[in-house]
Design a protein around this motif. Structure first.
Motif, short mmCIF file in Angstrom:
data_model
loop_
_atom_site.label_atom_id
_atom_site.label_comp_id
_atom_site.label_asym_id
_atom_site.label_seq_id
_atom_site.Cartn_x
_atom_site.Cartn_y
_atom_site.Cartn_z
N THR A 11 0.83 -1.20 0.00
CA THR A 11 0.00 0.00 0.00
C THR A 11 0.86 1.25 0.00
O THR A 11 0.34 2.36 -0.04
N LEU A 15 0.26 4.02 -2.54
CA LEU A 15 -1.01 4.69 -2.26
C LEU A 15 -0.85 5.68 -1.12
O LEU A 15 -1.32 6.82 -1.18
N ILE A 49 -12.58 9.29 7.04
CA ILE A 49 -13.00 8.52 5.86
C ILE A 49 -11.99 7.44 5.54
O ILE A 49 -12.35 6.30 5.26
N LEU A 50 -10.70 7.81 5.60
CA LEU A 50 -9.67 6.81 5.30
C LEU A 50 -9.85 5.61 6.21
O LEU A 50 -9.80 4.46 5.76
N LYS A 51 -10.10 5.88 7.49
CA LYS A 51 -10.26 4.76 8.41
C LYS A 51 -11.54 3.99 8.11
O LYS A 51 -11.55 2.76 8.18
N ALA A 52 -12.62 4.72 7.77
CA ALA A 52 -13.89 4.05 7.51
C ALA A 52 -13.79 3.13 6.29
O ALA A 52 -14.40 2.07 6.27
N VAL A 53 -13.00 3.54 5.29
CA VAL A 53 -12.95 2.69 4.09
C VAL A 53 -11.84 1.65 4.16
O VAL A 53 -11.56 0.97 3.19
N GLY A 54 -11.17 1.56 5.32
CA GLY A 54 -10.28 0.42 5.48
C GLY A 54 -8.81 0.73 5.66
O GLY A 54 -7.98 -0.17 5.56
N PHE A 55 -8.45 1.98 5.92
CA PHE A 55 -7.06 2.27 6.26
C PHE A 55 -6.90 2.05 7.76
O PHE A 55 -7.73 2.49 8.54
N SER A 56 -5.84 1.36 8.15
CA SER A 56 -5.62 1.12 9.57
C SER A 56 -4.93 2.33 10.19
O SER A 56 -4.45 3.21 9.48
N GLY A 57 -4.89 2.34 11.52
CA GLY A 57 -4.20 3.42 12.23
C GLY A 57 -2.75 3.53 11.77
O GLY A 57 -2.21 4.62 11.62
N ARG A 58 -2.15 2.37 11.51
CA ARG A 58 -0.77 2.35 11.06
C ARG A 58 -0.61 3.06 9.71
O ARG A 58 0.34 3.80 9.49
N ASP A 59 -1.57 2.79 8.82
CA ASP A 59 -1.53 3.45 7.51
C ASP A 59 -1.60 4.96 7.66
O ASP A 59 -0.86 5.70 7.02
N VAL A 86 -1.48 9.66 -1.09
CA VAL A 86 -2.35 10.39 -0.17
C VAL A 86 -1.57 11.50 0.53
O VAL A 86 -2.02 12.64 0.64
#
Ligand SMILES: Nc1ncnc2c1ncn2[C@@H]1O[C@H](COP(=O)(O)OP(=O)(O)OP(=O)(O)O)[C@@H](O)[C@H]1O
Ligand SMILES: [Mg+2]
Lengths: 232, 419
Positions: B2, B5, B319-329, B9
């Motif tokens: 990732t 990506l 939004i990033l977290k809601a669509v599947g980005f983890s805290g680490r990302d 971002v």
């Protein structure tokens, strides 16, 4: 109905601030493949709270949540993020698009995160979803160049990009007029029927709810009534 | 993977806050520029001053001091006799300090593979006669070729030519200060009184200037043979042996060895210039301290912009977290933002630092003690650039770490509910 896509067992939730209050009491229900359910209830009865728990964003609850047969409790934050990315599409009342990215990139984002498709395939797919929602022409625009209804449809397209098992919406049509609301309903219906995806939509619109397969009525943190409409 | 990506971002976040980002990066640029310029300049200065000492100072100096013999004859007599002698005010024998058997010692030292060269020297006190006045002076008899090769003697002869000491009999290279006092120039003849009371006339073939007035007023040079003649000594008479090594760091060890081997006093350059090393060290320390302070301030700039960005981009993070980005990302995204500011600001800073030091290196700088130097000295040491680069990246990441951690812990539910 085979094994449910989503299953809630005795979900209970407290808020401790400012005083300890129970907002969800023993919520249990299941949702099968291709099922289109709506949640209705008075303002403040706990619909959004429930949806945040079911979508794995809120992990502070008691009870058991299963998605596609797997227990969500005890998973790490990163694992849950993965679940959200892969299996859940979420549509908010407010569109929540990333203003830094074009419409197309917004739709592609969860797909890029999943990383299963090449950028070309993903772009093709994003166009497909946008076309499905009738806004393929806006793909190159920035979100702030769209109307509210268009933005909401972009958000729905984004929720669909990874073909999730279940699509959840917290009043996704709340900001739309009757015509656009109808369009969105038709799309949801199509998803449930043709793609066998499960839908769980919170709504205040009785007409919208009436057309879904199943209405879950909440009151004061409890499921009061469930009404299923015979599949037509 | 990732990462591409996340970079994407991060860059879009940077673009959205272009101007503030630029300001933060400028902070880094400024501090790295100053860091590089300061260190290059300071180090250049240090090297020049070191060079000043290192050029002219032997790495090991062998000499003899007049001391009373450590074993007096009476000691030999009373040994094994269970009795003690108390003798006070022992005086050394009257003789000139010298290195005994100097030719053999010199030949032996020359064969030492660690040694680059050795130059003999005869030091003696004289009086310069100016009319009826006498001025104190020191005269060093040197082997001209060796002295020039090992100690850049030629650089300090500001008038006339040092080779004159070899070609002209009974010649002298006079200290500039002394020459000014005596009102003589190249070609004139000066009269000296030696320590034995004899009057000698020497022809001035050059003027010598070290830049230190006190030295220039007393110090003069002549050939080894002339100095030996002034003292009435034979051509084996030498007071000092000046040794230059290939590796400066070996000086203390070599000095210790020679002291034992040749029974002479041996002074190494580190001992002789201890306070000098301290000065160099402190100058370097100050440069680093200033540079790192600047970078720290720049770090706060990055910290600020990141904090601001996180407050502004709460929705985006949610939004990033809601669509599947983890805290680490999310943490990585903001660390990337910080790193981008650091790398961009750092690289520009390194280039600006290089140009600034180049400009400083062009500025005229004249010092009498440094006849070979005409512009400010600059040390283009790649290590400074490496340190500057690494430090700017490290400060940025450190400054970005806490905001990034905060961003990674943002609860999307709270943000989404807040709408
Ligand atoms: N962070 C919080 N702290 C304390 N209480 C909260 C918090 N968030 C929500 N509540 C309370 O929990 C209850 C349920 O809120 P929720 O947002 O789930 O209602 P809702 O059914 O979605 O209402 P609406 O239809 O208006 O969106 C409300 O009484 C609300 O006041
Ligand atoms: Mg709500």
């Amino acid at each position: 109905m085979s094994t449910p896509i989503l299953e809630a067992r005795n979900i209970t939730k407290y808020f401790a601030d400012p005083v300890r209050v129970q907002v969800l009491r023993d919520i249990s229900f299941g949702l099968g493949r291709g099922e289109f359910a709506s949640i209705v209830g008075k303002s403040g009865c706990g619909k959004s709270t429930l949806l945040y728990i079911l979508s794995t964003m809120d992990t502070d609850y008691e009870g058991t949540l299963l998605l596609d047969g797997a227990v969500m409790g005890g998973k790490t934050e990163a694992e849950l993020a993965r679940v959200r990315n892969e299996q859940i599409g979420f549509v908010f009342q407010f569109h929540y698009l990333l203003n830094e990215f074009s419409v197309l990139r917004n739709v592609m984002l969860p797909g890029q995160k999943l990383g299963r498709l090449s950028p070309q395939e993903l772009e093709h797919r994003a166009y497909e979803k946008l076309r499905l929602l009738g806004i393929a022409d806006e793909a190159r625009k920035m979100p702030y160049q769209l109307s509210g209804g268009q933005k909401q449809r972009v958000a729905i397209a984004r929720a669909l990009i990874n073909d999730p098992l279940i699509i959840m919406g917290d009043e996704p049509t709340g900001n739309l007029d009757k015509k656009n609301s109808g369009v969105v309903f038709d799309i949801f219906q199509e998803l449930a029927q043709a793609h066998q995806q499960a839908l769980l939509i919170v709504t205040h619109d009785p007409a919208f709810a009436a057309k879904t397969h199943r209405i879950i009525e909440m009151e004061d943190g409890r499921i009061m009534r469930e009404a299923s409409r015979p599949n037509s | 993977m990732t990462m591409p990506l996340l970079i994407d971002v991060a860059l879009s976040l940077l673009r959205a806050r272009g101007r503030q980002t630029l300001v933060a990066a400028t902070g880094v640029t400024f501090s790295v520029t100053m860091f590089i310029a300061l260190l290059s300049f300071m180090s250049g200065l240090n090297q020049m001053l070191d060079g000043l000492v290192l050029y002219r100072t032997p790495h090991v100096r062998l000499y003899n001091e007049l001391k009373p013999a450590s074993r007096q004859p009476i000691d030999r007599y009373t040994r094994h006799r269970r009795q003690h002698n108390f003798i006070r005010s022992i005086k050394p024998r009257r003789e000139l300090p010298r290195i005994r058997n100097s030719a053999a010692v010199m030949a032996a030292i020359r064969r030492d593979p660690r040694v680059r060269g050795v130059a003999p020297k005869v030091q003696t006190q004289v009086f310069y006669n100016v009319g009826t006045l006498t001025l104190n002076g020191t005269i060093s008899g040197i082997e001209v070729e060796q002295e020039a090769a090992l100690f850049a003697f030629a650089d300090y002869v500001v008038a006339g030519h040092y080779q004159g000491l070899r070609t002209v009999p009974n010649s002298i290279v006079l200290g500039k200060g002394a020459a000014d006092l005596m009102l003589v120039g190249v070609g004139d003849v000066v009269q000296l009184t030696t320590s034995r009371g004899e009057q000698v006339q020497l022809k001035v073939v050059g003027l010598f200037q070290s830049g230190l007035l006190d030295i220039d007023k007393v110090q003069s040079y002549t050939s080894l043979a002339t100095a030996q003649k002034l003292l009435g000594e034979s051509n084996t008479y030498v007071t000092d042996l000046q040794v230059k090594l290939h590796d400066l760091a070996q000086a203390p060890a070599v000095a210790r060895e020679y002291r034992r081997l040749y029974e002479v006093q041996a002074l190494d350059i580190q001992t002789a210039n201890a306070e000098f090393e301290t000065g160099t060290f402190i100058r370097t320390l100050i440069s680093y301290a200033v540079g790192i302070t600047l970078l720290t301030v720049a770090g706060f700039g990055i910290y600020n912009i990141l904090n601001m960005m996180i407050y502004e981009k709460m929705d985006t993070i949610a939004i990033l977290k809601a669509v599947g980005f983890s805290g680490r990302d999310v943490r990585r995204v903001f660390l990337l933002v910080a790193a981008a500011i650091g790398v961009f600001g750092g690289v520009v800073g390194l280039l600006c630092g290089l140009s600034l030091s180049a400009v400083i290196g062009q500025l005229p700088f004249e010092a009498t003690s440094l006849p070979a130097v005409h512009t400010y000295p600059i040390d283009y040491n790649p290590a400074f650039y490496l340190i500057g680069g690494v430090f700017s990246l490290a400060t940025s990441l450190l400054a970005g770490y806490f905001p990034a951690r905060k961003a990674s812990r943002i609860d999307p539910v709270i943000i989404i509910r807040g709408k």
